[in-house]
Enzyme design. Structure first.
Site, PDB file in Angstrom:
ATOM      1  N   LYS A 137       1.054  -1.174  -0.029  1.00 58.23           N
ATOM      2  CA  LYS A 137       0.028   0.126   0.036  1.00 58.23           C
ATOM      3  C   LYS A 137       0.915   1.011   0.191  1.00 58.23           C
ATOM      4  O   LYS A 137       0.408   1.646  -0.560  1.00 58.23           O
ATOM      5  CB  LYS A 137      -0.987  -0.037   1.072  1.00 58.23           C
ATOM      6  CG  LYS A 137      -1.724  -0.742   1.407  1.00 58.23           C
ATOM      7  CD  LYS A 137      -2.936  -1.156   2.338  1.00 58.23           C
ATOM      8  CE  LYS A 137      -2.127  -1.327   3.738  1.00 58.23           C
ATOM      9  NZ  LYS A 137      -1.336  -2.446   4.328  1.00 58.23           N
ATOM     10  N   ARG A 188      10.730  -1.488  11.288  1.00 54.21           N
ATOM     11  CA  ARG A 188       9.881  -0.440  12.327  1.00 54.21           C
ATOM     12  C   ARG A 188      10.319  -1.858  13.347  1.00 54.21           C
ATOM     13  O   ARG A 188      10.422  -3.362  13.345  1.00 54.21           O
ATOM     14  CB  ARG A 188       8.679  -1.054  11.392  1.00 54.21           C
ATOM     15  CG  ARG A 188       8.753   0.060  10.302  1.00 54.21           C
ATOM     16  CD  ARG A 188       7.561   0.158   9.617  1.00 54.21           C
ATOM     17  NE  ARG A 188       6.276  -0.464   9.422  1.00 54.21           N
ATOM     18  CZ  ARG A 188       4.830  -0.761   8.721  1.00 54.21           C
ATOM     19  NH1 ARG A 188       5.011  -0.404   8.044  1.00 54.21           N
ATOM     20  NH2 ARG A 188       4.288  -0.879   9.446  1.00 54.21           N
ATOM     21  N   ARG A 217      -0.455  -9.379  12.918  1.00 55.35           N
ATOM     22  CA  ARG A 217      -0.972  -8.249  12.026  1.00 55.35           C
ATOM     23  C   ARG A 217      -2.426  -8.873  10.884  1.00 55.35           C
ATOM     24  O   ARG A 217      -3.203  -8.427  10.561  1.00 55.35           O
ATOM     25  CB  ARG A 217       0.225  -7.149  11.401  1.00 55.35           C
ATOM     26  CG  ARG A 217       0.289  -6.100  13.016  1.00 55.35           C
ATOM     27  CD  ARG A 217       1.434  -5.971  12.274  1.00 55.35           C
ATOM     28  NE  ARG A 217       1.646  -4.945  11.317  1.00 55.35           N
ATOM     29  CZ  ARG A 217       2.724  -5.452  10.490  1.00 55.35           C
ATOM     30  NH1 ARG A 217       3.817  -5.677  10.842  1.00 55.35           N
ATOM     31  NH2 ARG A 217       3.119  -4.379   9.014  1.00 55.35           N
ATOM     32  N   ARG A 222      11.524  -6.095   5.046  1.00 57.26           N
ATOM     33  CA  ARG A 222      11.946  -4.061   4.954  1.00 57.26           C
ATOM     34  C   ARG A 222      12.838  -3.527   5.660  1.00 57.26           C
ATOM     35  O   ARG A 222      12.394  -3.552   6.874  1.00 57.26           O
ATOM     36  CB  ARG A 222      10.328  -3.896   4.929  1.00 57.26           C
ATOM     37  CG  ARG A 222      10.381  -2.232   5.115  1.00 57.26           C
ATOM     38  CD  ARG A 222       8.623  -1.868   5.380  1.00 57.26           C
ATOM     39  NE  ARG A 222       8.049  -2.271   6.102  1.00 57.26           N
ATOM     40  CZ  ARG A 222       6.267  -2.587   6.316  1.00 57.26           C
ATOM     41  NH1 ARG A 222       5.024  -2.075   5.388  1.00 57.26           N
ATOM     42  NH2 ARG A 222       6.340  -3.368   7.295  1.00 57.26           N
ATOM     43  N   ARG A 270      -9.737   1.054   8.667  1.00 51.94           N
ATOM     44  CA  ARG A 270      -9.559  -0.657   8.641  1.00 51.94           C
ATOM     45  C   ARG A 270     -10.067  -1.102   9.703  1.00 51.94           C
ATOM     46  O   ARG A 270     -10.260  -2.056  10.213  1.00 51.94           O
ATOM     47  CB  ARG A 270      -8.291  -0.320   9.492  1.00 51.94           C
ATOM     48  CG  ARG A 270      -6.897  -0.914   9.007  1.00 51.94           C
ATOM     49  CD  ARG A 270      -5.886  -0.827  10.086  1.00 51.94           C
ATOM     50  NE  ARG A 270      -4.971  -1.266   9.997  1.00 51.94           N
ATOM     51  CZ  ARG A 270      -3.512  -0.485   8.742  1.00 51.94           C
ATOM     52  NH1 ARG A 270      -3.554  -0.061   8.678  1.00 51.94           N
ATOM     53  NH2 ARG A 270      -2.467  -1.689   9.787  1.00 51.94           N
TER      54      ARG A 270
HETATM   55  P1  AP5 Z   1       4.835  -1.387   2.117  1.00 45.40           P
HETATM   56  O1  AP5 Z   1       4.359  -0.634   0.656  1.00 45.40           O
HETATM   57  O2  AP5 Z   1       5.190  -0.923   3.346  1.00 45.40           O
HETATM   58  O3  AP5 Z   1       3.633  -2.100   2.289  1.00 45.40           O
HETATM   59  P2  AP5 Z   1       2.301  -1.834   3.057  1.00 45.40           P
HETATM   60  O4  AP5 Z   1       0.989  -2.536   2.625  1.00 45.40           O
HETATM   61  O5  AP5 Z   1       2.402  -0.426   2.953  1.00 45.40           O
HETATM   62  O6  AP5 Z   1       2.295  -2.800   4.532  1.00 45.40           O
HETATM   63  P3  AP5 Z   1       2.465  -2.126   5.779  1.00 45.40           P
HETATM   64  O7  AP5 Z   1       3.249  -3.002   6.846  1.00 45.40           O
HETATM   65  O8  AP5 Z   1       2.949  -0.313   5.902  1.00 45.40           O
HETATM   66  O9  AP5 Z   1       0.810  -2.348   6.158  1.00 45.40           O
HETATM   67  P4  AP5 Z   1      -0.114  -2.381   7.398  1.00 45.40           P
HETATM   68  O10 AP5 Z   1      -1.711  -1.981   7.153  1.00 45.40           O
HETATM   69  O11 AP5 Z   1       0.483  -3.523   8.312  1.00 45.40           O
HETATM   70  O12 AP5 Z   1       1.014  -0.866   8.395  1.00 45.40           O
HETATM   71  P5  AP5 Z   1       0.834   1.058   8.526  1.00 45.40           P
HETATM   72  O13 AP5 Z   1       1.815   1.461   8.939  1.00 45.40           O
HETATM   73  O14 AP5 Z   1      -0.687   1.087   7.904  1.00 45.40           O
HETATM   74  O15 AP5 Z   1       5.767  -2.864   1.096  1.00 45.40           O
HETATM   75  C1  AP5 Z   1       6.139  -3.805   2.128  1.00 45.40           C
HETATM   76  C2  AP5 Z   1       7.566  -3.742   1.527  1.00 45.40           C
HETATM   77  O16 AP5 Z   1       7.531  -4.919   0.587  1.00 45.40           O
HETATM   78  C3  AP5 Z   1       8.543  -3.012   1.473  1.00 45.40           C
HETATM   79  O17 AP5 Z   1      10.377  -4.053   2.348  1.00 45.40           O
HETATM   80  C4  AP5 Z   1       8.930  -2.398  -0.230  1.00 45.40           C
HETATM   81  O18 AP5 Z   1       9.552  -2.545  -0.305  1.00 45.40           O
HETATM   82  C5  AP5 Z   1       8.150  -3.665  -0.483  1.00 45.40           C
HETATM   83  N1  AP5 Z   1       7.396  -4.035  -1.501  1.00 45.40           N
HETATM   84  C6  AP5 Z   1       6.754  -3.774  -2.471  1.00 45.40           C
HETATM   85  N2  AP5 Z   1       6.093  -3.987  -3.025  1.00 45.40           N
HETATM   86  C7  AP5 Z   1       6.949  -4.964  -3.753  1.00 45.40           C
HETATM   87  C8  AP5 Z   1       6.819  -5.489  -5.036  1.00 45.40           C
HETATM   88  N3  AP5 Z   1       5.617  -5.816  -5.895  1.00 45.40           N
HETATM   89  N4  AP5 Z   1       7.729  -6.724  -5.213  1.00 45.40           N
HETATM   90  C9  AP5 Z   1       8.929  -6.904  -3.876  1.00 45.40           C
HETATM   91  N5  AP5 Z   1       8.510  -6.279  -2.797  1.00 45.40           N
HETATM   92  C10 AP5 Z   1       7.980  -5.118  -2.621  1.00 45.40           C
HETATM   93  O19 AP5 Z   1      -0.118   0.082  10.271  1.00 45.40           O
HETATM   94  C11 AP5 Z   1       0.657   0.060  11.649  1.00 45.40           C
HETATM   95  C12 AP5 Z   1      -0.084  -0.144  12.721  1.00 45.40           C
HETATM   96  O20 AP5 Z   1      -0.401   1.255  12.889  1.00 45.40           O
HETATM   97  C13 AP5 Z   1      -1.348  -0.791  12.797  1.00 45.40           C
HETATM   98  O21 AP5 Z   1      -0.576  -2.327  13.453  1.00 45.40           O
HETATM   99  C14 AP5 Z   1      -1.444  -0.507  13.978  1.00 45.40           C
HETATM  100  O22 AP5 Z   1      -1.347  -0.481  14.441  1.00 45.40           O
HETATM  101  C15 AP5 Z   1      -1.592   1.180  13.581  1.00 45.40           C
HETATM  102  N6  AP5 Z   1      -2.716   1.683  12.475  1.00 45.40           N
HETATM  103  C16 AP5 Z   1      -2.932   2.091  11.036  1.00 45.40           C
HETATM  104  N7  AP5 Z   1      -3.549   2.572  11.102  1.00 45.40           N
HETATM  105  C17 AP5 Z   1      -4.700   2.387  11.628  1.00 45.40           C
HETATM  106  C18 AP5 Z   1      -6.156   2.815  11.661  1.00 45.40           C
HETATM  107  N8  AP5 Z   1      -6.788   3.094  10.321  1.00 45.40           N
HETATM  108  N9  AP5 Z   1      -6.889   2.237  13.019  1.00 45.40           N
HETATM  109  C19 AP5 Z   1      -6.342   1.277  13.522  1.00 45.40           C
HETATM  110  N10 AP5 Z   1      -4.633   0.816  13.731  1.00 45.40           N
HETATM  111  C20 AP5 Z   1      -4.022   1.714  13.400  1.00 45.40           C
HETATM  112 MG    MG Z   2       2.250   0.911   4.995  1.00 41.77          MG
END
Ligand code: AP5
Ligand code: MG
Length: 218
Positions: free
Chosen positions: A13, A160, A171, A127, A88
């Protein structure tokens, strides 16, 4: 236009939102990035969010909703928003819809990235993020030119606190239980676009741009 990127942790994402922001001029708003910034700055919001992030639990709805809705009222969101990691839960989705409707606005498209579980885990475990500019790398798929150093700003790369095997499995369970019901919700509204999230990053961006084009209001 306003779009939502939906998909499991590690689905890409954040990576795709960065590309789409450059391609479309819409503003990328990532709730997870906002929480991590608050943790870095040691604000009260950061102190509250830290333990949820570390455990891979969702931050309570009222906190997230307040934070994101305040952010989208800023002038830099006037050309539309790419929501990454929000909503979410069904409560968050309802709050977003109601807030947009107040301004005669709506979500035009929800792009759901599909990625196999083994690939998700490898992406998350591999990552690395830049401490200075937050650029994202990957040991297996997108390594920096020099190990531990950002290609763009030469900042240090870090992992992270939630990017470990135990937390990623939790997760993924949280996503299934609390976020995946949104898929049916947006499918019923007729705005869900399912995207193959495997393969080359640029190819995935092209699939997403095509979906956004098809969703543009006439
Ligand atoms: P990346 O693009 O970083 O993936 P992502 O989908 O953004 O994954 P996240 O881990 O950030 O998602 P998440 O939803 O768990 O975390 P968030 O920060 O929202 O890609 C991942 C890796 O793959 C990278 O190294 C990239 O280089 C590689 N990659 C990407 N595309 C690729 C491809 N095509 N081929 C190869 N490699 C590739 O949330 C974190 C925490 O915040 C949650 O657990 C919660 O505690 C809190 N939080 C955030 N939002 C909310 C909400 N709305 N409600 C409640 N709590 C929340
Ligand atoms: Mg992300």
């Amino acid at each position: 236009m306003n779009i939502i990127l939906l998909g499991s942790p590690g689905a890409g994402k954040g990576t795709q939102a960065t590309e789409l922001e450059a391609a479309t001029g819409m503003k990328h708003i990532a709730s997870g990035d906002m929480f991590r910034a608050a943790v870095r700055e040691g604000t009260p919001l950061g102190k509250l969010a830290q333990s949820y992030l570390d455990k891979g639990e969702l931050v309570p709805d009222d906190v997230v909703i307040g934070m994101v809705l305040e952010r989208v009222r800023q002038p830099d969101c006037e050309n539309g928003v790419i929501f990454d990691g929000f909503p979410r839960t069904p409560q968050q989705a309802e709050a977003l819809q109601a807030a947009l409707a107040e301004h005669n606005d709506a979500i035009n498209a929800v792009l759901l990235l599909h990625v196999d579980k083994d690939v998700l885990i490898q992406r998350v475990i591999g990552r690395w993020t830049c401490r200075k500019c937050q650029a994202v790398y990957n040991t297996y798929f997108r390594a920096p030119k020099v190990e531990g150093v950002c290609d763009l700003c030469e900042g240090d790369l870090y992992q992270r606190s939630d990017d470990n095997l135990e937390t990623i499995n939790h997760r993924l369970d949280v996503y299934e239980a609390q976020t995946s019901p949104l898929i049916a919700h947006y499918r019923t509204q007729g705005i869900l676009h399912e995207i193959n999230g495997l393969g080359d990053i640029d190819d995935i961006t092209a699939r997403m741009v095509q979906a956004i084009e098809s969703a543009k209001p006439c």
